[in-house]
Write a protein that holds these residues in place. Sequence first.
Motif, PDB file in Angstrom:
ATOM      1  N   TRP A  10       0.810  -1.223   0.000  1.00 31.31           N
ATOM      2  CA  TRP A  10       0.000   0.000   0.000  1.00 31.31           C
ATOM      3  C   TRP A  10       0.841   1.270   0.000  1.00 31.31           C
ATOM      4  N   ASP A  11       2.150   1.132   0.105  1.00 31.82           N
ATOM      5  CA  ASP A  11       3.001   2.330   0.090  1.00 31.82           C
ATOM      6  C   ASP A  11       2.740   3.184  -1.148  1.00 31.82           C
ATOM      7  N   GLN A  12       2.442   2.520  -2.254  1.00 33.30           N
ATOM      8  CA  GLN A  12       2.190   3.226  -3.507  1.00 33.30           C
ATOM      9  C   GLN A  12       0.990   4.189  -3.405  1.00 33.30           C
ATOM     10  N   PHE A  13       0.076   3.900  -2.504  1.00 36.12           N
ATOM     11  CA  PHE A  13      -1.121   4.743  -2.360  1.00 36.12           C
ATOM     12  C   PHE A  13      -0.994   5.769  -1.233  1.00 36.12           C
ATOM     13  N   HIS A  14      -0.026   5.558  -0.355  1.00 33.50           N
ATOM     14  CA  HIS A  14       0.057   6.386   0.854  1.00 33.50           C
ATOM     15  C   HIS A  14       0.892   7.647   0.669  1.00 33.50           C
ATOM     16  N   SER A  15       0.417   8.520  -0.175  1.00 31.78           N
ATOM     17  CA  SER A  15       1.016   9.854  -0.302  1.00 31.78           C
ATOM     18  C   SER A  15       0.432  10.722   0.810  1.00 31.78           C
ATOM     19  N   PRO A  16       1.103  11.814   1.156  1.00 33.92           N
ATOM     20  CA  PRO A  16       0.541  12.692   2.192  1.00 33.92           C
ATOM     21  C   PRO A  16      -0.893  13.133   1.874  1.00 33.92           C
ATOM     22  N   ARG A  17      -1.113  13.534   0.632  1.00 34.53           N
ATOM     23  CA  ARG A  17      -2.457  14.001   0.254  1.00 34.53           C
ATOM     24  C   ARG A  17      -3.509  12.895   0.399  1.00 34.53           C
ATOM     25  N   ASN A  18      -3.183  11.704  -0.095  1.00 31.23           N
ATOM     26  CA  ASN A  18      -4.146  10.599   0.001  1.00 31.23           C
ATOM     27  C   ASN A  18      -4.450  10.242   1.449  1.00 31.23           C
ATOM     28  N   LEU A  19      -3.423  10.248   2.279  1.00 27.50           N
ATOM     29  CA  LEU A  19      -3.629   9.912   3.693  1.00 27.50           C
ATOM     30  C   LEU A  19      -4.455  10.975   4.398  1.00 27.50           C
ATOM     31  N   ASP A  61      -9.781   4.643  13.538  1.00 29.66           N
ATOM     32  CA  ASP A  61      -9.500   4.912  12.119  1.00 29.66           C
ATOM     33  C   ASP A  61      -8.845   6.290  11.955  1.00 29.66           C
ATOM     34  N   VAL A  62      -9.401   7.283  12.649  1.00 23.37           N
ATOM     35  CA  VAL A  62      -8.840   8.636  12.566  1.00 23.37           C
ATOM     36  C   VAL A  62      -7.414   8.651  13.117  1.00 23.37           C
ATOM     37  N   LEU A  63      -7.227   8.038  14.267  1.00 24.81           N
ATOM     38  CA  LEU A  63      -5.904   8.007  14.896  1.00 24.81           C
ATOM     39  C   LEU A  63      -4.876   7.292  14.010  1.00 24.81           C
ATOM     40  N   LEU A  64      -5.252   6.171  13.460  1.00 27.65           N
ATOM     41  CA  LEU A  64      -4.306   5.391  12.650  1.00 27.65           C
ATOM     42  C   LEU A  64      -3.885   6.152  11.395  1.00 27.65           C
ATOM     43  N   TYR A  65      -4.834   6.822  10.746  1.00 18.78           N
ATOM     44  CA  TYR A  65      -4.465   7.639   9.576  1.00 18.78           C
ATOM     45  C   TYR A  65      -3.606   8.824   9.987  1.00 18.78           C
ATOM     46  N   LEU A  66      -3.884   9.414  11.151  1.00 22.81           N
ATOM     47  CA  LEU A  66      -3.075  10.533  11.631  1.00 22.81           C
ATOM     48  C   LEU A  66      -1.637  10.083  11.898  1.00 22.81           C
ATOM     49  N   VAL A  67      -1.484   8.932  12.516  1.00 20.55           N
ATOM     50  CA  VAL A  67      -0.150   8.389  12.800  1.00 20.55           C
ATOM     51  C   VAL A  67       0.583   8.084  11.499  1.00 20.55           C
ATOM     52  N   ARG A  68      -0.117   7.483  10.558  1.00 24.87           N
ATOM     53  CA  ARG A  68       0.501   7.134   9.275  1.00 24.87           C
ATOM     54  C   ARG A  68       0.878   8.400   8.488  1.00 24.87           C
ATOM     55  N   CYS A  73       5.148  11.969   6.516  1.00 26.85           N
ATOM     56  CA  CYS A  73       5.654  13.345   6.403  1.00 26.85           C
ATOM     57  C   CYS A  73       6.944  13.559   7.196  1.00 26.85           C
ATOM     58  N   GLY A  74       7.390  12.531   7.878  1.00 27.10           N
ATOM     59  CA  GLY A  74       8.634  12.655   8.641  1.00 27.10           C
ATOM     60  C   GLY A  74       8.479  13.453   9.916  1.00 27.10           C
ATOM     61  N   ILE A  75       7.274  13.467  10.449  1.00 27.14           N
ATOM     62  CA  ILE A  75       7.008  14.190  11.698  1.00 27.14           C
ATOM     63  C   ILE A  75       6.952  13.192  12.853  1.00 27.14           C
ATOM     64  N   ASP A  76       7.704  13.479  13.909  1.00 26.22           N
ATOM     65  CA  ASP A  76       7.612  12.688  15.142  1.00 26.22           C
ATOM     66  C   ASP A  76       6.402  13.212  15.901  1.00 26.22           C
ATOM     67  N   LEU A  77       5.277  12.540  15.731  1.00 24.37           N
ATOM     68  CA  LEU A  77       4.012  13.053  16.262  1.00 24.37           C
ATOM     69  C   LEU A  77       4.014  13.149  17.786  1.00 24.37           C
ATOM     70  N   GLY A  78       4.606  12.171  18.438  1.00 25.68           N
ATOM     71  CA  GLY A  78       4.669  12.217  19.904  1.00 25.68           C
ATOM     72  C   GLY A  78       5.415  13.448  20.385  1.00 25.68           C
ATOM     73  N   LYS A  79       6.552  13.692  19.759  1.00 27.30           N
ATOM     74  CA  LYS A  79       7.372  14.840  20.122  1.00 27.30           C
ATOM     75  C   LYS A  79       6.652  16.154  19.795  1.00 27.30           C
ATOM     76  N   ALA A  80       6.034  16.202  18.619  1.00 27.58           N
ATOM     77  CA  ALA A  80       5.327  17.421  18.199  1.00 27.58           C
ATOM     78  C   ALA A  80       4.143  17.716  19.111  1.00 27.58           C
ATOM     79  N   ALA A  81       3.431  16.656  19.521  1.00 28.90           N
ATOM     80  CA  ALA A  81       2.257  16.845  20.376  1.00 28.90           C
ATOM     81  C   ALA A  81       2.666  17.348  21.762  1.00 28.90           C
TER      82      ALA A  81
END
Length: 110
Positions: A10-19, A61-68, A73-81
């Motif tokens: 699924w990497d082929q579909f997981h662009s930032p915009r699509n996610l 579902d929302v959380l999993l897409y946010l994490v992905r 995007c190369g963001i450390d979400l835990g650190k950013a939050a």
Amino acid sequence: MADFAKERNWDQFHSPRNLLLAMVGEVGELSEIFQWKGEVPKGLPDWKEDEKVHLGEELSDVLLYLVRLSDICGIDLGKAALRKVELNAIKYRASKNYSTNDDSTAEMCG
Ligand SMILES: [Mg+2]
């Protein structure tokens, strides 16, 4: 999440915009659960068990897409939050006496 996507090619579909758009779609599904119910009490005491299970699924579902999305995007979400919580603590001082009529009372983000 990265392993899950890679194993399914699924990497082929997981662009930032699509996610992002997928996550917004899931926010819509989450919103549908509350649509037309009016205000509901905290803890959802009157909801059936299957409604709560469904709610948990859509929140996930929302959380999993946010994490992905963050990972792609190369963001450390835990650190950013954690950084954002610190910034909000400075912006919205606990020592301030927030009025119940003040719109900013419940605002956690900005
Ligand atoms: Mg869903």
